[in-house]
Design an enzyme around this catalytic site. Structure first.
Site, PDB file in Angstrom:
ATOM      1  N   ARG A   1     -30.442  33.470 -15.447  1.00 60.04           N
ATOM      2  CA  ARG A   1     -30.588  31.969 -15.194  1.00 60.04           C
ATOM      3  C   ARG A   1     -30.993  31.498 -16.613  1.00 60.04           C
ATOM      4  O   ARG A   1     -31.149  31.887 -17.596  1.00 60.04           O
ATOM      5  CB  ARG A   1     -31.741  31.956 -13.982  1.00 60.04           C
ATOM      6  CG  ARG A   1     -32.747  33.123 -13.991  1.00 60.04           C
ATOM      7  CD  ARG A   1     -33.720  32.992 -15.153  1.00 60.04           C
ATOM      8  NE  ARG A   1     -34.299  31.722 -15.518  1.00 60.04           N
ATOM      9  CZ  ARG A   1     -34.698  31.354 -16.624  1.00 60.04           C
ATOM     10  NH1 ARG A   1     -34.930  32.398 -17.632  1.00 60.04           N
ATOM     11  NH2 ARG A   1     -35.328  30.187 -16.910  1.00 60.04           N
TER      12      ARG A   1
ATOM     13  N   ALA B   1     -30.576  27.241 -18.045  1.00 56.08           N
ATOM     14  CA  ALA B   1     -29.060  26.402 -18.191  1.00 56.08           C
ATOM     15  C   ALA B   1     -28.188  26.927 -19.340  1.00 56.08           C
ATOM     16  O   ALA B   1     -27.046  27.179 -19.202  1.00 56.08           O
ATOM     17  CB  ALA B   1     -29.606  24.673 -18.418  1.00 56.08           C
TER      18      ALA B   1
ATOM     19  N   ARG C   1     -24.130  27.549  -8.963  1.00 56.56           N
ATOM     20  CA  ARG C   1     -25.143  26.638  -9.032  1.00 56.56           C
ATOM     21  C   ARG C   1     -24.871  25.286  -9.582  1.00 56.56           C
ATOM     22  O   ARG C   1     -24.236  24.979 -10.537  1.00 56.56           O
ATOM     23  CB  ARG C   1     -26.238  27.250 -10.037  1.00 56.56           C
ATOM     24  CG  ARG C   1     -26.729  28.805  -9.757  1.00 56.56           C
ATOM     25  CD  ARG C   1     -27.871  28.879 -10.571  1.00 56.56           C
ATOM     26  NE  ARG C   1     -29.170  28.262 -10.083  1.00 56.56           N
ATOM     27  CZ  ARG C   1     -30.465  28.434 -10.769  1.00 56.56           C
ATOM     28  NH1 ARG C   1     -30.296  28.987 -11.936  1.00 56.56           N
ATOM     29  NH2 ARG C   1     -31.464  27.592 -10.527  1.00 56.56           N
TER      30      ARG C   1
ATOM     31  N   ASP D   1     -32.198  20.860 -17.349  1.00 61.84           N
ATOM     32  CA  ASP D   1     -31.058  21.367 -16.674  1.00 61.84           C
ATOM     33  C   ASP D   1     -30.091  20.289 -16.552  1.00 61.84           C
ATOM     34  O   ASP D   1     -28.801  20.744 -16.596  1.00 61.84           O
ATOM     35  CB  ASP D   1     -31.352  22.025 -15.153  1.00 61.84           C
ATOM     36  CG  ASP D   1     -32.093  23.237 -15.219  1.00 61.84           C
ATOM     37  OD1 ASP D   1     -33.321  23.102 -15.292  1.00 61.84           O
ATOM     38  OD2 ASP D   1     -31.604  24.276 -15.027  1.00 61.84           O
TER      39      ASP D   1
ATOM     40  N   ASN E   1     -35.270  19.301 -13.929  1.00 60.27           N
ATOM     41  CA  ASN E   1     -35.807  20.485 -14.481  1.00 60.27           C
ATOM     42  C   ASN E   1     -36.337  21.204 -13.081  1.00 60.27           C
ATOM     43  O   ASN E   1     -36.595  20.840 -12.212  1.00 60.27           O
ATOM     44  CB  ASN E   1     -36.802  20.279 -15.799  1.00 60.27           C
ATOM     45  CG  ASN E   1     -37.011  21.533 -16.554  1.00 60.27           C
ATOM     46  OD1 ASN E   1     -36.215  22.278 -16.740  1.00 60.27           O
ATOM     47  ND2 ASN E   1     -38.473  21.816 -16.703  1.00 60.27           N
TER      48      ASN E   1
HETATM   49  C1  LIG Z   1     -33.604  26.416 -21.123  1.00 61.12           C
HETATM   50  S1  LIG Z   1     -33.013  25.660 -19.723  1.00 61.12           S
HETATM   51  C2  LIG Z   1     -34.116  26.679 -18.663  1.00 61.12           C
HETATM   52  C3  LIG Z   1     -34.226  25.848 -17.480  1.00 61.12           C
HETATM   53  O1  LIG Z   1     -33.666  26.536 -16.331  1.00 61.12           O
HETATM   54  C4  LIG Z   1     -34.616  26.815 -15.499  1.00 61.12           C
HETATM   55  O2  LIG Z   1     -34.201  26.900 -14.168  1.00 61.12           O
HETATM   56  P1  LIG Z   1     -33.533  28.402 -13.419  1.00 61.12           P
HETATM   57  O3  LIG Z   1     -34.778  29.507 -13.799  1.00 61.12           O
HETATM   58  O4  LIG Z   1     -33.707  28.055 -12.002  1.00 61.12           O
HETATM   59  O5  LIG Z   1     -32.133  28.664 -14.069  1.00 61.12           O
HETATM   60  C5  LIG Z   1     -35.682  25.755 -15.765  1.00 61.12           C
HETATM   61  O6  LIG Z   1     -35.327  24.726 -14.999  1.00 61.12           O
HETATM   62  C6  LIG Z   1     -35.902  25.736 -17.059  1.00 61.12           C
HETATM   63  O7  LIG Z   1     -36.380  24.629 -17.681  1.00 61.12           O
END
Ligand SMILES: CSC[C@H]1O[C@H](OP(=O)(O)O)[C@H](O)[C@@H]1O
Length: 353
Positions: free
Chosen positions: A48, A50, A93, A240, A250
């Protein structure tokens, strides 16, 4: 330097993904040899963040073309199968634009490649994407840390995970924090747990502890008191998807932090590379917010904490209006007080190289 946790590794035509669902207790890797396995890893947050899911999708499309070619597909049938694989990955996603950006990049590379060099060309493009992200993280870290030139004993609050587990490099927001630590300017990092998937408690805390960066874990609902009583110099988060006016999607909870930051006169910065911008949409109202499995809220790990039939609302992201953002830290510098004009200038700087 202590070995950092790496989100992914491409080796001998296999995509190894650190299964982030198992952290911090276990470090186990998924060995993906099929693009559908990678899509499932993205969908289930095994991988996970972005930038990391964009790079994962790029390598997954290499897995796809290797498999289709081995099955004897060529010409239009190969192209159709390749684009269909991209669609499966893109649908894993919806919010992080890096995912669709990476799929478009691989499609463009597919269409421009010579038939007999297509697999090699696509592999090189995915590897270049990974290398570019490492450079982008470094540039963002420098520009972000430069915001605090001359300042000592900084206390930063951050949300979710934006480090080596969310990128191919040192991270976006966490990359800036690492650089401040390296420069000797950091006093402490407050990392919130980031319910419901706990990226902060499980992932950011692991990254910070592993490198001896002074940090304190807090519950999400402690942010207001911490901002009131703990001299927070800035809040730095990831992103994101960023709209053309700077509105930013985000991790859920970011919007609340931005409101609290404004009330406490604390600057909130977003750190994100160009692949996180979606210049095609005018504002955050056009960003699709992923809603995830209700059991992510009804359970913590394997422990049920709510009635099995309890109705749940589980948006994975929220939108922070650009008016609450002090600056967007990019690989080309900081977009101060972002709005449609300053973001348009950034877009021009990207498109003109
Ligand atoms: C460096 S971007 C990380 C960004 O992604 C996370 O979401 P997820 O863990 O659901 O993929 C989160 O929004 C972070 O800021």
């Amino acid at each position: 330097m202590t070995d950092r946790l790496k989100s992914l590794e491409w080796k001998n035509n296999v995509l190894y993904l650190l299964d982030q669902r198992k952290l911090p207790q276990k470090q186990e890797y998924l060995a993906c040899t099929d693009y559908k396995e990678a899509a499932q890893a993205i969908r289930t947050l095994a991988v996970r963040g972005a930038p990391a899911i964009g790079i994962t999708a790029a390598y997954a499309m290499v897995l796809a073309v290797l498999a289709f070619t081995a099955r004897g597909l060529s010409g239009e049938s190969l192209r159709h199968a390749f684009y269909a694989a991209g669609e499966v990955l893109e649908q894993a996603r919806p919010t992080a634009v890096n995912l669709s950006w990476a799929v478009r990049e691989m499609e463009k590379t597919f269409d421009s490649a010579e038939d007999d060099k297509r697999c090699e060309t696509l592999t090189r493009r995915a590897m270049a994407m990974e290398e570019e992200d490492k450079q982008l993280c470094h540039s963002m870290a420098v520009h972000g840390a430069d915001l605090f030139s001359g300042k000592k004993n900084l206390t930063i609050l951050t949300h979710c995970n934006t480090g080596t587990l969310a990128t191919a490099g040192t991270g976006t927001a966490l990359g800036v924090i690492r650089e401040l630590f390296r420069r000797g300017q950091l006093s402490a990092v407050y990392a919130d747990e980031t319910r419901p998937v706990l990226q902060g408690a499980r992932l950011t805390a692991s990254e910070l502890r592993k490198e001896g960066i002074p940090s304190i874990l807090i519950c999400d609902d402690m942010a207001a008191l911490v901002m009131k009583t703990k001299k927070i110099d800035a809040i730095i988060v990831g992103a994101d998807r960023i709209a053309a006016n700077g509105d930013t999607a985000n991790k859920i909870g970011t919007y609340g932090l931005a409101i609290l930051a404004a009330y406490h006169h604390i600057p909130l910065y977003v750190a994100a590379p160009f692949s996180t911008f979606d210049f095609s949409i005018p504002s955050g109202n056009h960003i699709v917010i992923e809603e995830r499995n209700p059991d992510e809220i009804r359970y913590v790990g394997n422990t049920q904490i709510a009635p099995a039939d309890m109705p749940v609302f589980n948006p994975a992201f929220d939108i922070t209006p650009h008016t609450l953002i002090s600056g967007i830290i990019t690989e080309r510098g900081v977009i101060s007080h972002p709005d449609k004009d300053s973001v348009a200038n950034y877009e021009r700087s990207i498109s003109h190289g």
